[in-house]
Design a protein around this motif. Structure first.
Motif, PDB file in Angstrom:
ATOM      1  N   THR A 181      -4.693  13.669  -1.328  1.00 54.26           N
ATOM      2  CA  THR A 181      -3.425  13.212  -0.755  1.00 54.26           C
ATOM      3  C   THR A 181      -2.901  11.915  -1.374  1.00 54.26           C
ATOM      4  OG1 THR A 181      -4.583  12.025   1.017  1.00 54.26           O
ATOM      5  CG2 THR A 181      -3.900  14.305   1.473  1.00 54.26           C
ATOM      6  N   ASN A 182      -3.731  11.216  -2.148  1.00 50.02           N
ATOM      7  CA  ASN A 182      -3.269   9.974  -2.769  1.00 50.02           C
ATOM      8  C   ASN A 182      -2.861  10.155  -4.235  1.00 50.02           C
ATOM      9  OD1 ASN A 182      -5.743  10.372  -3.950  1.00 50.02           O
ATOM     10  ND2 ASN A 182      -6.584   8.361  -3.447  1.00 50.02           N
ATOM     11  N   LYS A 183      -2.802  11.405  -4.701  1.00 51.60           N
ATOM     12  CA  LYS A 183      -2.505  11.674  -6.106  1.00 51.60           C
ATOM     13  C   LYS A 183      -1.015  11.547  -6.394  1.00 51.60           C
ATOM     14  CE  LYS A 183      -5.156  12.953  -8.640  1.00 51.60           C
ATOM     15  NZ  LYS A 183      -6.039  12.197  -9.545  1.00 51.60           N
ATOM     16  N   ARG A 184      -0.688  10.806  -7.450  1.00 50.06           N
ATOM     17  CA  ARG A 184       0.688  10.663  -7.927  1.00 50.06           C
ATOM     18  C   ARG A 184       0.791  11.208  -9.345  1.00 50.06           C
ATOM     19  NH1 ARG A 184       1.142   4.297  -6.084  1.00 50.06           N
ATOM     20  NH2 ARG A 184       1.648   4.641  -3.857  1.00 50.06           N
ATOM     21  N   MET A 185       1.764  12.096  -9.580  1.00 52.77           N
ATOM     22  CA  MET A 185       1.917  12.698 -10.892  1.00 52.77           C
ATOM     23  C   MET A 185       3.393  12.758 -11.284  1.00 52.77           C
ATOM     24  SD  MET A 185      -1.256  13.244 -11.472  1.00 52.77           S
ATOM     25  CE  MET A 185      -1.659  14.404 -12.745  1.00 52.77           C
ATOM     26  N   ARG A 186       3.656  12.802 -12.578  1.00 51.25           N
ATOM     27  CA  ARG A 186       5.037  12.784 -13.071  1.00 51.25           C
ATOM     28  C   ARG A 186       5.756  14.116 -12.882  1.00 51.25           C
ATOM     29  NH1 ARG A 186       4.662  13.337 -19.650  1.00 51.25           N
ATOM     30  NH2 ARG A 186       3.005  14.918 -19.677  1.00 51.25           N
ATOM     31  N   TYR A 187       5.061  15.150 -12.401  1.00 51.10           N
ATOM     32  CA  TYR A 187       5.690  16.442 -12.180  1.00 51.10           C
ATOM     33  C   TYR A 187       5.620  16.865 -10.711  1.00 51.10           C
ATOM     34  CZ  TYR A 187       0.720  17.426 -13.012  1.00 51.10           C
ATOM     35  OH  TYR A 187      -0.647  17.393 -12.986  1.00 51.10           O
ATOM     36  N   LEU A 188       5.377  15.900  -9.821  1.00 45.96           N
ATOM     37  CA  LEU A 188       5.113  16.239  -8.427  1.00 45.96           C
ATOM     38  C   LEU A 188       6.035  15.456  -7.497  1.00 45.96           C
ATOM     39  CD1 LEU A 188       3.299  17.783  -6.453  1.00 45.96           C
ATOM     40  CD2 LEU A 188       1.597  15.986  -6.705  1.00 45.96           C
TER      41      LEU A 188
ATOM     42  N   ASN B  88       9.698   7.406 -15.339  1.00 51.62           N
ATOM     43  CA  ASN B  88       9.326   7.788 -16.702  1.00 51.62           C
ATOM     44  C   ASN B  88      10.450   7.574 -17.714  1.00 51.62           C
ATOM     45  OD1 ASN B  88       7.156   8.965 -15.137  1.00 51.62           O
ATOM     46  ND2 ASN B  88       6.635  10.152 -16.951  1.00 51.62           N
ATOM     47  N   GLY B  89      11.429   6.743 -17.368  1.00 48.82           N
ATOM     48  CA  GLY B  89      12.529   6.466 -18.271  1.00 48.82           C
ATOM     49  C   GLY B  89      13.595   7.544 -18.287  1.00 48.82           C
ATOM     50  N   TRP B  90      13.521   8.488 -17.373  1.00 44.00           N
ATOM     51  CA  TRP B  90      14.476   9.608 -17.347  1.00 44.00           C
ATOM     52  C   TRP B  90      15.696   9.311 -16.493  1.00 44.00           C
ATOM     53  CZ3 TRP B  90       9.866  13.125 -15.733  1.00 44.00           C
ATOM     54  CH2 TRP B  90       8.991  13.258 -16.824  1.00 44.00           C
ATOM     55  N   GLY B  91      15.651   8.256 -15.690  1.00 47.65           N
ATOM     56  CA  GLY B  91      16.745   7.930 -14.790  1.00 47.65           C
ATOM     57  C   GLY B  91      16.401   8.275 -13.356  1.00 47.65           C
TER      58      GLY B  91
ATOM     59  N   GLY C  65       5.872  25.057  -9.465  1.00 49.00           N
ATOM     60  CA  GLY C  65       6.011  24.851 -10.898  1.00 49.00           C
ATOM     61  C   GLY C  65       6.782  23.575 -11.212  1.00 49.00           C
ATOM     62  N   SER C  66       6.937  23.285 -12.501  1.00 49.02           N
ATOM     63  CA  SER C  66       7.614  22.043 -12.876  1.00 49.02           C
ATOM     64  C   SER C  66       8.214  22.136 -14.270  1.00 49.02           C
ATOM     65  CB  SER C  66       6.639  20.856 -12.826  1.00 49.02           C
ATOM     66  OG  SER C  66       5.782  20.857 -13.956  1.00 49.02           O
ATOM     67  N   TRP C  67       8.843  21.053 -14.667  1.00 46.26           N
ATOM     68  CA  TRP C  67       9.528  20.964 -15.957  1.00 46.26           C
ATOM     69  C   TRP C  67       8.589  21.143 -17.144  1.00 46.26           C
ATOM     70  CZ3 TRP C  67       7.760  17.051 -19.126  1.00 46.26           C
ATOM     71  CH2 TRP C  67       7.004  16.047 -18.508  1.00 46.26           C
ATOM     72  N   ASN C  68       7.293  20.864 -16.983  1.00 43.39           N
ATOM     73  CA  ASN C  68       6.371  20.950 -18.117  1.00 43.39           C
ATOM     74  C   ASN C  68       5.266  21.977 -17.914  1.00 43.39           C
ATOM     75  OD1 ASN C  68       4.933  19.474 -16.171  1.00 43.39           O
ATOM     76  ND2 ASN C  68       3.844  18.273 -17.714  1.00 43.39           N
ATOM     77  N   HIS C  69       5.505  22.964 -17.055  1.00 47.69           N
ATOM     78  CA  HIS C  69       4.549  24.051 -16.885  1.00 47.69           C
ATOM     79  C   HIS C  69       5.237  25.393 -17.124  1.00 47.69           C
ATOM     80  CE1 HIS C  69       2.342  20.804 -14.808  1.00 47.69           C
ATOM     81  NE2 HIS C  69       1.320  21.389 -15.411  1.00 47.69           N
ATOM     82  N   ARG C  70       4.446  26.376 -17.482  1.00 47.06           N
ATOM     83  CA  ARG C  70       4.983  27.658 -17.938  1.00 47.06           C
ATOM     84  C   ARG C  70       5.666  28.430 -16.804  1.00 47.06           C
ATOM     85  NH1 ARG C  70      -0.260  31.668 -18.631  1.00 47.06           N
ATOM     86  NH2 ARG C  70      -0.839  31.663 -16.446  1.00 47.06           N
ATOM     87  N   PRO C  71       6.508  29.409 -17.152  1.00 52.79           N
ATOM     88  CA  PRO C  71       7.240  30.163 -16.126  1.00 52.79           C
ATOM     89  C   PRO C  71       6.341  30.814 -15.079  1.00 52.79           C
ATOM     90  CG  PRO C  71       8.172  30.606 -18.288  1.00 52.79           C
ATOM     91  CD  PRO C  71       6.931  29.791 -18.522  1.00 52.79           C
ATOM     92  N   GLN C  72       5.190  31.344 -15.501  1.00 56.01           N
ATOM     93  CA  GLN C  72       4.300  32.011 -14.540  1.00 56.01           C
ATOM     94  C   GLN C  72       3.878  31.086 -13.401  1.00 56.01           C
ATOM     95  OE1 GLN C  72       4.223  32.139 -17.838  1.00 56.01           O
ATOM     96  NE2 GLN C  72       2.984  33.836 -18.629  1.00 56.01           N
ATOM     97  N   ASP C  73       3.840  29.789 -13.655  1.00 57.97           N
ATOM     98  CA  ASP C  73       3.396  28.849 -12.634  1.00 57.97           C
ATOM     99  C   ASP C  73       4.436  28.643 -11.538  1.00 57.97           C
ATOM    100  OD1 ASP C  73       0.991  28.414 -13.979  1.00 57.97           O
ATOM    101  OD2 ASP C  73       1.869  26.853 -15.235  1.00 57.97           O
TER     102      ASP C  73
ATOM    103  N   ASP D 280      13.863  21.612 -20.523  1.00 55.40           N
ATOM    104  CA  ASP D 280      12.550  22.253 -20.642  1.00 55.40           C
ATOM    105  C   ASP D 280      11.519  21.363 -21.333  1.00 55.40           C
ATOM    106  OD1 ASP D 280      13.701  24.491 -19.529  1.00 55.40           O
ATOM    107  OD2 ASP D 280      12.953  25.872 -21.060  1.00 55.40           O
ATOM    108  N   ASN D 281      10.387  21.175 -20.653  1.00 55.62           N
ATOM    109  CA  ASN D 281       9.239  20.475 -21.216  1.00 55.62           C
ATOM    110  C   ASN D 281       9.601  19.098 -21.773  1.00 55.62           C
ATOM    111  OD1 ASN D 281       6.456  20.428 -21.654  1.00 55.62           O
ATOM    112  ND2 ASN D 281       6.632  21.176 -23.743  1.00 55.62           N
ATOM    113  N   ARG D 282      10.684  18.510 -21.246  1.00 59.52           N
ATOM    114  CA  ARG D 282      11.095  17.176 -21.692  1.00 59.52           C
ATOM    115  C   ARG D 282      11.166  16.190 -20.529  1.00 59.52           C
ATOM    116  NH1 ARG D 282      16.669  17.737 -24.354  1.00 59.52           N
ATOM    117  NH2 ARG D 282      16.306  15.518 -24.801  1.00 59.52           N
ATOM    118  N   ARG D 283      11.812  16.614 -19.446  1.00 63.81           N
ATOM    119  CA  ARG D 283      12.002  15.715 -18.306  1.00 63.81           C
ATOM    120  C   ARG D 283      12.547  16.523 -17.126  1.00 63.81           C
ATOM    121  NH1 ARG D 283      16.022  14.982 -22.002  1.00 63.81           N
ATOM    122  NH2 ARG D 283      18.195  15.184 -21.269  1.00 63.81           N
ATOM    123  N   THR D 284      12.649  15.886 -15.976  1.00 59.86           N
ATOM    124  CA  THR D 284      13.236  16.534 -14.811  1.00 59.86           C
ATOM    125  C   THR D 284      14.746  16.656 -14.978  1.00 59.86           C
ATOM    126  OG1 THR D 284      13.459  14.395 -13.698  1.00 59.86           O
ATOM    127  CG2 THR D 284      11.453  15.670 -13.245  1.00 59.86           C
TER     128      THR D 284
END
Length: 316
Positions: free
Chosen positions: A300-307, A164-167, A281-289, A237-241
């Protein structure tokens, strides 16, 4: 005049009723959210308000969001009981257990840095043995550097997940499915002679809580700069890993068990192994998560930027 007044009163009554209904609906939704956080919601009950929030937040992720959010086993959330509870919510171990824990911590580096023959193994991810249990878990989530080494060696199906361009480097590998994680596990296991795998949901929770009884392994308040999420007070926070190890570890010495990226586990969703559970939880989800009782599932084939994922292994 009387007719007009009646009409006005009827309209006001209808508006008040509608407002009360909307409040009741909101209150019920909030109650379900709170109930879910305590692990008390009925099995199969969706929190529609929460799902809508997540869908909005993840709209750019392949136009899909989480498939649902439910409490563990549809009932009371399980907590790890190591021994007596202190006023800070951290559980203390017995003297014998302390000795065992010290021994395991002393072994933690060799667990991750030696191959089957006892030789040096720089490719081996560092593993942390969990006190009182016969498994070890990755000190960090698998990084892009580790994944790219797999690809360079001809493994992992040659798949190079986008960053995602974050390095890349020491940032957690993202955009990897459960199936992708299995390809990496096969490669690293063959290379090192060790039997790596993904943790089960129970192992993940034990490792994440690290003996604590609080919402987060550092306390009940999310605080500031304890993790990377949408509202954790970090620079990412809510920007990148964030690079792995950017925050304090939990009591077991494990980093980023909450926040930064959600983590795949080996546990099937309600017996359907085409779907696997993930936590943290992840970089773009709320603290409760980030709480250990919050979990979701994907195909099992799902790819996501927060996983991403972290390794585990069974100990003798």
């Amino acid at each position: 005049m009387k007719s007009v007044l009646s009409t006005v009163l009827l309209a006001l009554s209808f508006a008040a009723s509608a407002e009360a209904g909307a409040f009741a609906s909101t209150a019920n939704s909030d109650y379900k959210d709170n109930a879910t956080s305590r692990g008390m919601a009925a099995d199969g009950e969706f929190n529609n308000k929460r799902i809508a929030e997540i869908q909005e937040r993840t709209r750019g992720d392949n136009s899909e969001a989480f498939e649902g959010e439910r409490p563990i086993d549809g009932g009371t959330a399980q907590k790890v009981v190591l021994a007596a509870t202190t006023t800070t919510g951290i559980r203390l171990t017995s003297p014998d257990e302390v000795g065992n824990q010290q021994q395991r911590v002393a072994l933690s580096t060799s667990t991750g840095r030696q191959n089957e023959a006892g030789g040096a193994c720089p490719e081996c991810p560092e593993m942390i043995p969990i006190p009182g249990h016969k498994f070890a878990i990755g000190k960090y989530t698998v990084t892009f550097k580790e994944w790219d080494a797999c690809v360079a060696a001809g493994g992992c199906g040659g798949y190079q997940p986008p960053d995602n361009g974050w390095g890349r480097g020491t940032r957690p590998v993202i955009n990897v499915s459960w199936d992708d994680a299995q390809a990496y596990i096969q490669w690293i296991s063959e290379k090192t002679g060790k039997a790596y795998r993904l943790p089960t949901k129970d192992e993940w929770e034990i490792a994440a809580q690290a003996g604590s009884t609080t919402d987060y392994y550092w306390g009940n308040d999310v605080g500031r700069n304890n993790a990377n999420c949408d509202g954790c007070g970090s620079e990412w926070d809510n920007r990148r890993t964030a690079p792995v190890g950017s925050f304090k570890p939990n009591a077991f010495g494990i980093y980023d068990m909450m926040g930064n990226v959600w983590q795949w586990t080996d546990t099937c969703w309600q017996g359907n192994c085409a779907k696997r559970m993930f936590f943290g939880g992840s970089w773009n989800h709320r603290p409760q998560d980030m709480r250990a009782i919050t979990r979701n599932w994907f195909d099992t084939n799902k790819r996501m930027r927060y996983l991403g994922f972290r390794l585990a292994m069974t100990l003798p």
